[in-house]
Design a protein around this motif. Structure first.
Motif, PDB file in Angstrom:
ATOM      1  N   ALA A 134       0.668  -4.287   9.611  1.00  0.00           N
ATOM      2  CA  ALA A 134       1.895  -3.521   9.412  1.00  0.00           C
ATOM      3  C   ALA A 134       1.558  -2.056   9.202  1.00  0.00           C
TER       4      ALA A 134
ATOM      5  N   LEU B 183       2.819   0.286   7.396  1.00  0.00           N
ATOM      6  CA  LEU B 183       2.737   0.806   6.032  1.00  0.00           C
ATOM      7  C   LEU B 183       1.373   0.526   5.427  1.00  0.00           C
ATOM      8  N   GLY B 184       0.888  -0.694   5.619  1.00  0.00           N
ATOM      9  CA  GLY B 184      -0.429  -1.023   5.084  1.00  0.00           C
ATOM     10  C   GLY B 184      -1.536  -0.209   5.722  1.00  0.00           C
TER      11      GLY B 184
ATOM     12  N   THR C 250      -1.357   3.336   4.352  1.00  0.00           N
ATOM     13  CA  THR C 250      -1.867   3.362   2.985  1.00  0.00           C
ATOM     14  C   THR C 250      -3.378   3.232   2.965  1.00  0.00           C
TER      15      THR C 250
ATOM     16  N   ARG D 202       8.433   1.407   6.635  1.00  0.00           N
ATOM     17  CA  ARG D 202       8.945   0.456   5.645  1.00  0.00           C
ATOM     18  C   ARG D 202       8.061  -0.773   5.673  1.00  0.00           C
ATOM     19  N   ASP D 203       8.014  -1.412   4.541  1.00  0.00           N
ATOM     20  CA  ASP D 203       7.323  -2.698   4.508  1.00  0.00           C
ATOM     21  C   ASP D 203       8.143  -3.673   5.349  1.00  0.00           C
TER      22      ASP D 203
END
Lengths: 240, 240
Positions: free
Chosen positions: B85, B87-88, B91, B229-230
């Motif tokens: 994903a 977002l991951g 991050t 977004r997650d």
DNA sequence: TTGGAAGCGAGAGCACTGCTCTCATTCTCC
DNA sequence: GGAGAATGAGAGCAGTGCTCTCGCTTCCAA
């Protein structure tokens, strides 16, 4: 104005040294800044400048304070002459920071670039001038919050930093809650990140054809992320 | 592997010089990096290292490329081992950049701090490694856009920079529109602004008690501003 | 096999740096 | 006027980047 003639002469020499150092900084950068070259330009032998400046680091401190003061003065002036609405004041602050940084890249690098290794800026001499810009930024946002003109979805602040935000709020006499302070700090670092990228050439030498447009976009985006909106006339007339 | 024994020895010596230079960089910083000291540690007279390195600047280039490579490797590894994903992945990228910067402040400063005056990193040697992180970031966002997982209010990109964004899109084989690219560039500079502020001590030495929490907050905020977004399970399972 | 060429390290040397110390001069204040 | 502090000059030390020359070693090709 000053006391004895000798004191006045000393002050004048110190100011001359600062001025010469500032020029040299712009030409060769902080790393190559030479006390001997300053002495030459001052028309004096190298050991003589040690009567005024203990060592190279102290000359750097002089230049750091000098640069912080000039940057702070220009930002203050820009914000003062901007409309009272928060968005205009924020834009003026960002524009003044960037303008000074582009005009004085070496001095900007001295303040916001890599720290000179082995040199620690003495806090008691630099913090007063060094915190002017961020303090002003905090007050711009805080004023907008007090006036109810902050319409942003900031997202919650990290609870682990609540104590830190309390200290900041107390020291700067702010009223805004943690989420606003957290967003402000983030906007602060983002602004200087963009300015540093431009001044230090991280974007690539010719990636962006119009640096002004890029800056305007960045600032508008940061303002929106802070929740600053262009507000009506009732705000431009101030709170008094 | 290599050719003649002499070539292998030369390569070994060059790698030794890079290693010693890297250590010295961490101890005294780029400004005080000394070819003579490297020679001493190498057990050789100073003029001998000039057989391998033309001058101090070329040693710096060696170290710049070395640092870019290590940073790129660690960021790649972190992103690869992150969930698919966006977002991951974002991050993970931000965390790897920050972790490397905090662990190697001098080398980070060499890459993202003030440029060494009078030293221009030769583009042909540094761009390949130097653009890895931003390229990866662009692809993370672009993949999310292609997958329809970008739910952000980016705001319009500056039209005056449309040509620049087209060049970027072509060079990196991206698909996302200008507003996404503009937001990505801004997030990029904001991320490094925050990392630089932490590494260079601009926040103040003890303003924030929990740097990890501050970083997490900053990254979450940047991700939200990018519209990441997650997302659900269907995304974590990839597109294959 | 045997030259010549290329690579390599040592050493001396130049111009520069930060910084210290001593010495003579000058100004200041009692 | 005289004691003492402030000031600048000069020599000197240890360090820097970089160049040049000198021998020695390795390699490659005739």
């Amino acid at each position: 104005m000053a006391g004895t003639p000798r004191e006045r002469a000393r002050e004048q020499t110190l100011s001359d040294i600062t001025l010469i150092g500032r020029r040299q900084l712009g030409e060769v950068g902080a790393a190559a800044l030479s006390l001997r070259a300053v002495a030459r330009e001052l028309g004096v032998v190298s050991s003589a400048v040690y009567r005024y400046v203990a060592n190279r680091d102290e000359l750097l401190t002089l230049l750091v304070v000098d640069a912080y003061r000039e940057l702070g003065d220009e930002v203050d002036a820009a914000v003062d002459s901007a409309p009272q609405a928060a968005l205009g004041r924020f834009t003026a602050l960002a524009g003044a920071v960037r303008a000074w940084a582009v005009r004085e890249p070496s001095r900007y690098a001295l303040l916001y670039g890599s720290p000179v290794p082995g040199y620690e800026a003495p806090a008691e001499q630099t913090t007063t001038q060094g915190t002017r810009v961020v303090t002003l930024l905090a007050h711009i946002v805080d004023d907008a919050w007090r006036a109810g003109n902050l319409h942003g979805a900031a997202g919650p602040a990290p609870t682990r930093l609540a104590g830190d935000y309390r200290v900041i709020r107390d020291q700067l006499s702010l009223a805004a809650p943690d989420d606003v302070l957290a967003a402000t700090v983030q906007a602060w670092s983002a602004l200087f990140g963009a300015v540093s990228f431009e001044v230090f050439g991280q974007y690539g030498t010719d990636t962006f054809s119009d640096p002004d447009a890029l800056h305007d976009y960045t600032v508008a985006r940061l303002a929106a992320q802070l929740g600053l909106r262009d507000v009506g006339v009732q705000d431009a007339q101030g709170t008094a």
